[in-house]
Scaffold this motif. Structure first.
Motif, short mmCIF file in Angstrom:
data_model
loop_
_atom_site.label_atom_id
_atom_site.label_comp_id
_atom_site.label_asym_id
_atom_site.label_seq_id
_atom_site.Cartn_x
_atom_site.Cartn_y
_atom_site.Cartn_z
N ALA A 112 0.73 -1.33 0.10
CA ALA A 112 -0.15 0.09 -0.12
C ALA A 112 0.82 1.28 0.27
O ALA A 112 2.02 1.29 0.54
CB ALA A 112 -0.85 -0.08 1.13
N PRO A 113 0.32 2.44 -0.71
CA PRO A 113 1.08 3.57 -0.61
C PRO A 113 1.48 4.24 0.92
O PRO A 113 0.38 3.91 1.83
CB PRO A 113 0.22 4.61 -1.27
CG PRO A 113 -0.58 3.60 -2.16
CD PRO A 113 -0.79 2.53 -1.36
N HIS A 114 2.59 4.80 0.94
CA HIS A 114 2.87 5.30 2.20
C HIS A 114 2.38 6.67 2.50
O HIS A 114 2.36 7.28 3.62
CB HIS A 114 4.43 5.23 2.49
CG HIS A 114 4.81 3.90 3.10
ND1 HIS A 114 5.12 3.75 4.33
CD2 HIS A 114 5.04 2.63 2.50
CE1 HIS A 114 5.55 2.72 4.61
NE2 HIS A 114 5.43 1.75 3.66
N TYR A 115 2.29 7.31 1.62
CA TYR A 115 2.00 8.90 1.45
C TYR A 115 0.56 9.06 1.30
O TYR A 115 -0.49 8.43 0.81
CB TYR A 115 2.41 9.54 0.33
CG TYR A 115 4.15 9.37 0.31
CD1 TYR A 115 4.91 10.18 0.98
CD2 TYR A 115 5.03 8.57 -0.61
CE1 TYR A 115 6.34 10.15 1.24
CE2 TYR A 115 6.17 8.45 -0.39
CZ TYR A 115 6.99 9.13 0.21
OH TYR A 115 8.35 9.09 0.42
N LEU A 116 0.12 10.23 2.06
CA LEU A 116 -1.26 10.56 2.16
C LEU A 116 -1.46 12.17 1.98
O LEU A 116 -0.74 12.93 2.69
CB LEU A 116 -1.93 10.17 3.50
CG LEU A 116 -3.25 10.25 3.68
CD1 LEU A 116 -3.92 9.26 2.76
CD2 LEU A 116 -3.64 9.98 4.99
#
Length: 247
Positions: free
Chosen positions: A76-80
């Motif tokens: 899953a992507p780490h950035y939000l």
């Protein structure tokens, strides 16, 4: 431009210390629950890599890093990316957010929603070279020409890599499928970003799975050309990540 040498004093993220400036505000139950589910319940694992607040306090923009993103959802992507909108007169707030695999994509997302691009630049970790900086600037500027189709983040401390497959919105664009590959040196706290061009999504995905499996192959160059006018602008949107193939 001279690259800044690695330093043991390079700033690291501070997790659990993000101020969203909504404590004195309320909202309807649905928004409150959605914000808690998306942000609040995981606040100890989030760090603000960059943030900007409008002078009137009505808007706040964040690029957040989630250190636990892959715990329950490998890859899953780490950035939000987060945009908060406040109505101080009504004492309410609304928000939009989007998980994204690369910090430069999160920067582009908030810029598309009104944040001054120069006010939201992520400063850590540090890019390794000028090629990385130039590619990130181009991604921020060309984000409305491509759609994010798939990504995977492998947070192995010995080989921290993120791969993302993008599709050109203009069917006549050269190299209609692009792969972005980011490699992070956690000890030096620096990263390198590179891009490759592919004619088919199968070829792009095959390169990604090889890289995730430990085979480091050169990325094919993006074919030059002058694509036709792109469709209506829109920011890149994330698609569900797929399971990593066995090594």
């Amino acid at each position: 431009m001279t690259d800044t040498p690695p330093s043991s004093t390079t700033a690291r993220p501070h997790y659990g210390a993000v101020d969203y400036r909504v404590d004195a505000l309320s909202s309807d139950e649905q928004v409150t629950e959605a914000f808690h589910s998306a942000i609040g319940c995981n606040s100890d694992a989030l760090a603000a890599l960059a943030e900007h607040h409008s002078a009137d306090g009505a808007h706040s923009f964040y690029v957040l890093h989630d250190r636990t993103a892959t715990y329950a959802h490998p890859g899953a992507p780490h950035y939000l990316a987060l945009h908060l909108r406040r109505d101080h007169k009504a004492r309410t707030f609304r928000f939009d957010h989007q998980p994204l695999p690369l910090a430069c994509m999160a920067e582009a997302w908030v810029a598309h929603r009104g944040c001054p691009p120069e006010a939201i630049a992520v400063s850590h970790p540090m890019p390794t070279d000028e090629a990385t900086r130039l590619l990130e600037r181009r991604i921020a500027g060309d984000g409305d020409h491509y759609a994010l189709g798939w990504s995977y983040t492998d947070d192995d401390p010995h080989d921290h890599v993120t791969v993302a497959v993008l599709r050109a919105l203009d069917e006549g664009a050269p190299s209609p499928f692009r792969v972005l590959a980011e490699e992070v040196d956690l000890d030096a706290w620096r990263y390198t970003l590179r891009e490759g061009g592919f004619d088919t999504v199968d070829d792009a995905m095959a390169w990604c799975f090889d890289r995730l499996g430990g085979t480091v192959l050169p990325l094919p160059p993006v074919r030059p050309g002058s694509p036709r006018t792109s469709p209506a602008a829109r920011p890149p949107t994330a698609a569900p990540t797929a399971s990593k193939r066995s090594r």
